[in-house]
Design an enzyme around this catalytic site. Sequence first.
Site, PDB file in Angstrom:
ATOM      1  N   LYS A 259      -6.388 -12.450   5.911  1.00 19.92           N
ATOM      2  CA  LYS A 259      -5.684 -13.242   6.926  1.00 19.92           C
ATOM      3  C   LYS A 259      -6.651 -14.198   7.603  1.00 19.92           C
ATOM      4  CE  LYS A 259      -1.416 -11.089   7.912  1.00 19.92           C
ATOM      5  NZ  LYS A 259      -1.472  -9.605   7.870  1.00 19.92           N
ATOM      6  N   ARG A 260      -7.821 -13.685   7.902  1.00 19.37           N
ATOM      7  CA  ARG A 260      -8.856 -14.455   8.571  1.00 19.37           C
ATOM      8  C   ARG A 260      -9.244 -15.687   7.742  1.00 19.37           C
ATOM      9  NH1 ARG A 260     -13.809 -14.169  11.636  1.00 19.37           N
ATOM     10  NH2 ARG A 260     -14.412 -16.358  11.525  1.00 19.37           N
TER      11      ARG A 260
END
Length: 496
Positions: A259-260
């Site tokens: 996600k990062r």
Amino acid sequence: MTDYTKPARVRVAPSPTGHMHLGTARTALYDYLLAKKTGGKFILRIEDTDIKRTIPGAEQEIMDGLRWLGLNYDEGPDVGGPFGPYRQTERREIYQQHAKMLVDKGHAYPCFCTPDRLEKMRQEQQKRKEAPHYDGLCRRLSPDEAARRVASGEKYVIRFKMPKEGSTTAHDVLRGDIVIENKNIDDYVILKSDGLPTYHLAAMVDDHLMQITHVFRGSEWLGTFPLHVNIVRAFGWDEPEWVHLSVFLKPSGKGKMSKREAADAIKDGHSIFIKDMQDLGFIPEGLLNWMVLMGWGVSDGDVLTLNDMIEKFDLEHLNPSPAAINFTKLDHFNGTHIRLLPDPELAARIKPYFVKAGYSVKDDVLMKLTPLVKERIVTLDDAVDMAGFFFKENVDPKPEELIAKGLTPAQSAEAARQALAVLNGVNPLTVHAAEPPMRELVEKMGLSAGQVFGILRVAVTGQKVSPPLFESMEIIGREKVLARIRKAIEMLEAMK
RNA sequence: GCCCCCAUCGUCUAGAGGCCCAGGACGGGGCCCUCUCAAGGCCCAAACUGGGGUUCGAAUCCCCAUGGGGGCACCA
């Protein structure tokens, strides 16, 4: 060796649990290519058996994404087909029947263990440094007792009964035979207590019933591959060709896309989500070309259209090793395919980005600016920054940018005045008519073209970077050009 | 911890025993072109993870090590 003359039936089977991403798109691409190459069918099947994780709109996003990419499916939830339904929640009874078949044949059994007990069991196993696995409590129940408890209404799941002895050999097209000791494979749940199947059952049943010939899926399925093969064999069915595709690694090459990382990519003008790609100005042609090369290779020219890909695609050149995502290379392919587009087509694709940016687009101007931006943009929305000024009534240059390199404001003003005098005598103001006398002027003044044209560029376009100057002037029109130069002269004169 | 997979330039890859002191593409560097920015052209640097075998000969086959990745759910 794969026989490419035999029509293949291939499917992409995403779950509607989030945004459609690169991995799904690339699997779909390979599916599509094999289907088209062999004259077969490309199928979309929605694997929505995890009701808790299903996200409204996700299915639509997948369908839109595939169509935007140009990967039109022959069979699917919204187009139908002879092997439907193509949404797994609509095939509930089919799976229940098949689970029962397995139980009747002694290949599966009901399990009454509660999630609570399973959780405790795993914790203890962890404590003992054992691999978490089902302990087989319900496997040891007699069929009679199991049937009685089922009849009494007790909650249960159905687990596949993995052989305890021996090993399973499963064949993957890219890796050859994979041999695994059966004792290392758990008795997986194949039918959940809500009556819906898990992937392990649903995918095997559907692939068989839908007569899928080649299963392309992510290599994250390699771990349960022997389980799947055992399930298929327990039914007595023929296996499809199994093709486990490598996973995508984040650009650094260290680990899967997270996600990062996805958030960082967006800041950078990139994304792993297909929907974003469109907004960011990527075109399907560029995206497809970039994707096809991550996990598959060609020995000659790598600029490919969809048709080229269909022609060249093969299973032999699929690469089993993980590939790091390289967005810079996407930029390159996108720019390349933009340049391959015919002008009217490019114009039509750029237009929405100008509209979105708030410009009222005049189509004749759009048509004229298109060839000018064509070789200067990487993404479609770049055209807005590069050429938005064509749709502005006035531009407002930064005063300091009007000063040519190596000149004072007064000298810059003088250069602009002389340029204005020359341009004033050119009517109509075309590239052909304006450029030669302007070059003469530059020489006469003993300045460089860069200096003089630079002043005019900022004066006329309001930008330090723009399409070629005289081409731009011709599009803007004589009156506006002269007026903007006059205004620039005033601004320069005001600077002391 | 256990299981599985993978391993060629920074990245994506070509290479299926001699054609390879390893080819292409992106990125990087340089030059040319040039009104800015690009595009385009030319050139350069840059890799077979290590060690053992097999073979007349290995990037290509085998083994081990190392490194990387994936998985071990009533998720897919």
